[in-house]
Design a protein around this motif. Structure first.
Motif, PDB file in Angstrom:
ATOM      1  N   TYR A   1       4.203  12.354  11.738  1.00  0.00           N
ATOM      2  CA  TYR A   1       3.990  10.898  11.763  1.00  0.00           C
ATOM      3  C   TYR A   1       4.582  10.253  10.501  1.00  0.00           C
ATOM      4  O   TYR A   1       5.250   9.216  10.591  1.00  0.00           O
ATOM      5  CB  TYR A   1       2.487  10.594  11.899  1.00  0.00           C
TER       6      TYR A   1
ATOM      7  N   GLN B   1       9.567   2.163   9.778  1.00  0.00           N
ATOM      8  CA  GLN B   1       8.101   2.156   9.868  1.00  0.00           C
ATOM      9  C   GLN B   1       7.599   2.099  11.316  1.00  0.00           C
ATOM     10  O   GLN B   1       8.066   2.853  12.144  1.00  0.00           O
ATOM     11  CB  GLN B   1       7.529   1.004   9.016  1.00  0.00           C
ATOM     12  N   SER B   2       6.711   1.154  11.603  1.00  0.00           N
ATOM     13  CA  SER B   2       6.049   1.172  12.912  1.00  0.00           C
ATOM     14  C   SER B   2       6.957   0.802  14.072  1.00  0.00           C
ATOM     15  O   SER B   2       6.547   0.954  15.228  1.00  0.00           O
ATOM     16  CB  SER B   2       4.843   0.238  12.908  1.00  0.00           C
TER      17      SER B   2
ATOM     18  N   ASN C   1      -4.727   7.281   7.605  1.00  0.00           N
ATOM     19  CA  ASN C   1      -4.154   7.938   8.784  1.00  0.00           C
ATOM     20  C   ASN C   1      -4.781   9.315   8.995  1.00  0.00           C
ATOM     21  O   ASN C   1      -5.017   9.732  10.135  1.00  0.00           O
ATOM     22  CB  ASN C   1      -2.627   8.051   8.627  1.00  0.00           C
TER      23      ASN C   1
ATOM     24  N   GLU D   1       4.114   7.869   1.815  1.00  0.00           N
ATOM     25  CA  GLU D   1       3.168   7.788   2.953  1.00  0.00           C
ATOM     26  C   GLU D   1       2.126   8.901   2.856  1.00  0.00           C
ATOM     27  O   GLU D   1       0.941   8.684   3.069  1.00  0.00           O
ATOM     28  CB  GLU D   1       3.895   8.004   4.284  1.00  0.00           C
TER      29      GLU D   1
ATOM     30  N   ASN E   1      -2.099   2.401  14.645  1.00  0.00           N
ATOM     31  CA  ASN E   1      -1.832   3.735  14.089  1.00  0.00           C
ATOM     32  C   ASN E   1      -2.510   4.847  14.874  1.00  0.00           C
ATOM     33  O   ASN E   1      -1.919   5.903  15.113  1.00  0.00           O
ATOM     34  CB  ASN E   1      -2.265   3.795  12.627  1.00  0.00           C
TER      35      ASN E   1
ATOM     36  N   TYR F   1       0.816  -1.215   0.000  1.00  0.00           N
ATOM     37  CA  TYR F   1       0.000   0.000   0.000  1.00  0.00           C
ATOM     38  C   TYR F   1       0.854   1.271   0.000  1.00  0.00           C
ATOM     39  O   TYR F   1       0.341   2.361  -0.184  1.00  0.00           O
ATOM     40  CB  TYR F   1      -0.974  -0.015   1.195  1.00  0.00           C
ATOM     41  N   ILE F   2       2.182   1.099   0.191  1.00  0.00           N
ATOM     42  CA  ILE F   2       3.080   2.245   0.058  1.00  0.00           C
ATOM     43  C   ILE F   2       4.047   1.905  -1.082  1.00  0.00           C
ATOM     44  O   ILE F   2       4.910   1.033  -0.924  1.00  0.00           O
ATOM     45  CB  ILE F   2       3.859   2.508   1.365  1.00  0.00           C
TER      46      ILE F   2
ATOM     47  N   GLY G   1       7.310  -3.687  11.903  1.00  0.00           N
ATOM     48  CA  GLY G   1       6.979  -2.594  10.986  1.00  0.00           C
ATOM     49  C   GLY G   1       6.741  -3.170   9.603  1.00  0.00           C
ATOM     50  O   GLY G   1       7.272  -4.250   9.287  1.00  0.00           O
ATOM     51  N   VAL G   2       5.967  -2.464   8.779  1.00  0.00           N
ATOM     52  CA  VAL G   2       5.658  -3.009   7.455  1.00  0.00           C
ATOM     53  C   VAL G   2       6.839  -2.931   6.486  1.00  0.00           C
ATOM     54  O   VAL G   2       6.747  -3.432   5.378  1.00  0.00           O
ATOM     55  CB  VAL G   2       4.399  -2.364   6.811  1.00  0.00           C
TER      56      VAL G   2
ATOM     57  N   PHE H   1      -3.611  -2.951  12.141  1.00  0.00           N
ATOM     58  CA  PHE H   1      -2.955  -1.756  12.691  1.00  0.00           C
ATOM     59  C   PHE H   1      -3.613  -0.444  12.279  1.00  0.00           C
ATOM     60  O   PHE H   1      -3.496   0.551  12.961  1.00  0.00           O
ATOM     61  CB  PHE H   1      -1.463  -1.747  12.336  1.00  0.00           C
TER      62      PHE H   1
ATOM     63  N   TYR I   1       0.149  -6.371  16.605  1.00  0.00           N
ATOM     64  CA  TYR I   1      -1.248  -6.167  16.200  1.00  0.00           C
ATOM     65  C   TYR I   1      -2.118  -7.394  16.441  1.00  0.00           C
ATOM     66  O   TYR I   1      -2.023  -8.011  17.486  1.00  0.00           O
ATOM     67  CB  TYR I   1      -1.307  -5.688  14.731  1.00  0.00           C
TER      68      TYR I   1
ATOM     69  N   CYS J   1       7.694   7.513  10.347  1.00  0.00           N
ATOM     70  CA  CYS J   1       7.629   6.185   9.724  1.00  0.00           C
ATOM     71  C   CYS J   1       8.757   6.003   8.708  1.00  0.00           C
ATOM     72  O   CYS J   1       9.149   4.873   8.419  1.00  0.00           O
ATOM     73  CB  CYS J   1       6.295   5.995   9.008  1.00  0.00           C
TER      74      CYS J   1
HETATM   75  O1  DON Z   1       0.913   4.255   9.113  1.00  0.00           O
HETATM   76  C1  DON Z   1       1.290   3.532   8.206  1.00  0.00           C
HETATM   77  O2  DON Z   1       0.521   3.144   7.371  1.00  0.00           O
HETATM   78  C2  DON Z   1       2.715   3.063   8.077  1.00  0.00           C
HETATM   79  N1  DON Z   1       3.556   4.002   7.585  1.00  0.00           N
HETATM   80  C3  DON Z   1       3.242   2.418   9.316  1.00  0.00           C
HETATM   81  C4  DON Z   1       2.620   1.111   9.382  1.00  0.00           C
HETATM   82  C5  DON Z   1       3.357   0.014  10.025  1.00  0.00           C
HETATM   83  O3  DON Z   1       4.537  -0.216   9.902  1.00  0.00           O
HETATM   84  C6  DON Z   1       2.432  -0.872  10.719  1.00  0.00           C
HETATM   85  N2  DON Z   1       3.099  -2.002  11.216  1.00  0.00           N
HETATM   86  N3  DON Z   1       3.269  -3.081  10.989  1.00  0.00           N
END
Ligand code: DON
Length: 303
Positions: free
Chosen positions: A188, A62-63, A164, A157, A113, A26-27, A256-257, A94, A239, A192
Motif C-alpha cells: 500500500y 497518492q490516492s 493505516n 509513508e 484508506n 502529515y507526510i 490524492g494528497v 479518508f 471523500y 501511494c
Molecule cells: O494513506 C495515506 O495516508 C496516503 N498515503 C494516501 C492518502 C491520500 O492521498 C488520500 N487522498 N486524498
C-alpha cells in the motif's frame, strides 16, 4: 476538439488560487513540495494529450492510484471483491476509523484508506506482487516506461503509517484481510508513492472514458464495470467533499494528497490536474477550481 486554448484560459483563470491551501503535512516528503506549481492535461480517446503549466512534471500520485488498483482487482478477480468492501460514500475523512467497528470491519467504499487496503490485499492475493503489478499496468496505460516509485515518499509513508496500520490490523481482526498486515502495508505504501505527471495520469485513465478498453484496444473492464468504477468515483472519490465536488465539477473524479485529481468525461476524454495546496478535505484547491472551470466552460459533465 483542440483543448489547448481552453486549457490556457483555465490556467489564467485559476492562477490567483495557485499556492492557496496547504500541501499535505502529515507526510514530510509531501510537505516540502513547492506549492506554487500547477498543471492540467486533457487526453482524448485516441491518446492525444493537451497540457498547460506543469503538466509534464511528475508528482506523488497518492490516492489517485486507488482507482487503478480497484480496476485491476476487478479485472483480475471479478466482483466478489464487493463482498469485502461497500460502495457508499462515507461522509468521513479518508483515514477515519470510526465507521469500521460499527460496520464489522467492512469499509464503506474502495477509496477511503480502509477500503483501499482491502483492494490492495485482494490484488496481492491475486498477483503475488500488488505494487509492482500496479506500476506495470500504469506504465502500459500511460505509455511511459519510466514511471516509478518515489522511495523517499514510501519511507515517509511507512514511518508515519500508524493510522493505516491500525486500519489494517482492525480489519484483519474481522477476517477481512488475507495477507500478513506488514506485507499489505508495504504494498500500500509503495502504491501511494508512485510518481506520475498530469500527462501520464490523463493517458492512463483513458480506459474509464473508453468504457473499459485499454490503450492497446484490449478489454480491461466490461462496460458495466467501467460504469461502476466511474460511479464510485463520483460518489466517493473526494471523500467527505464528494457532494461538493459533484456540485461544482459534475464528473467522476479521484483526488490524492499529493495535490492531483483525475476526472473522467465518459465517451469523450480524461482530465488530470495538479497543484499541491489542499483544502481541509485533502483536495487540491486550484485543481478543483480548474475542473470546475472546465465543465462550466465546455458543458462537458455527466449532468
Ligand atoms: O494513506 C495515506 O495516508 C496516503 N498515503 C494516501 C492518502 C491520500 O492521498 C488520500 N487522498 N486524498
Amino acid at each position: 476538439m483542440d483543448y489547448q486554448p481552453l486549457l490556457e484560459q483555465i490556467a489564467a483563470d485559476v492562477a490567483p488560487l495557485v499556492g492557496g491551501g496547504t500541501p499535505a503535512e502529515y507526510i514530510p516528503a509531501l510537505a516540502s513540495v513547492d506549492p506554487g506549481q500547477f498543471g492540467m492535461a486533457v487526453a482524448d480517446l485516441d491518446g492525444k494529450v493537451y497540457g498547460v503549466g506543469d503538466w509534464q512534471v511528475p508528482f506523488s500520485a497518492q490516492s489517485i492510484t486507488k482507482v487503478f488498483a480497484l480496476a485491476l482487482a476487478l479485472a483480475e478477480g471479478g466482483d466478489s471483491l464487493w463482498e469485502r468492501v461497500g460502495r457508499e460514500p462515507s461522509g468521513n475523512p479518508f483515514n477515519s476509523l470510526v465507521q469500521l467497528e460499527y460496520e464489522n470491519g467492512v469499509p464503506r467504499n474502495p477509496f477511503i484508506n480502509a477500503g483501499a487496503l482491502v483492494v490492495t490485499d485482494r490484488l496481492q492475493t491475486l498477483t503475488g506482487d500488488a505494487s509492482s503489478e500496479l506500476l506495470e499496468f500504469l506504465r502500459q496505460e500511460s505509455g511511459n516506461p519510466e514511471l516509478g516509485f518515489d522511495a523517499e515518499v514510501a519511507a515517509s509513508e511507512q514511518s508515519h503509517g500508524d493510522r493505516n496500520a491500525a486500519l489494517a490490523h482492525f480489519m484483519a481482526s474481522y477476517g477481512n484481510i488475507d495477507n500478513p498486515v506488514p506485507t499489505l502495508l508495504d504494498h500500500y505504501f509503495w502504491q501511494c508513492a508512485i510518481e506520475m505527471s498530469c500527462a501520464d495520469l490523463a493517458r492512463a485513465a483513458r480506459f474509464l472514458a473508453r468504457h473499459g478498453l485499454r490503450a492497446d484496444g484490449s478489454r480491461l473492464l466490461t462496460r458495466s464495470e467501467a460504469k461502476q468504477v466511474n460511479a464510485v468515483m463520483l460518489t466517493c472519490g473526494t471523500y467527505d467533499a464528494a457532494g461538493e465536488f459533484a456540485y461544482r465539477v459534475g464528473l467522476p473524479g479521484k483526488s490524492g494528497v499529493g495535490g492531483g485529481i483525475v476526472a473522467v468525461v465518459p465517451g469523450v476524454c480524461t482530465l488530470a490536474v495538479w497543484s499541491p495546496g489542499l483544502d481541509p478535505h485533502g483536495n487540491s484547491v486550484a485543481g478543483v477550481a480548474s475542473l470546475d472551470r472546465f465543465t462550466t466552460l465546455t458543458g462537458l459533465s455527466v449532468f
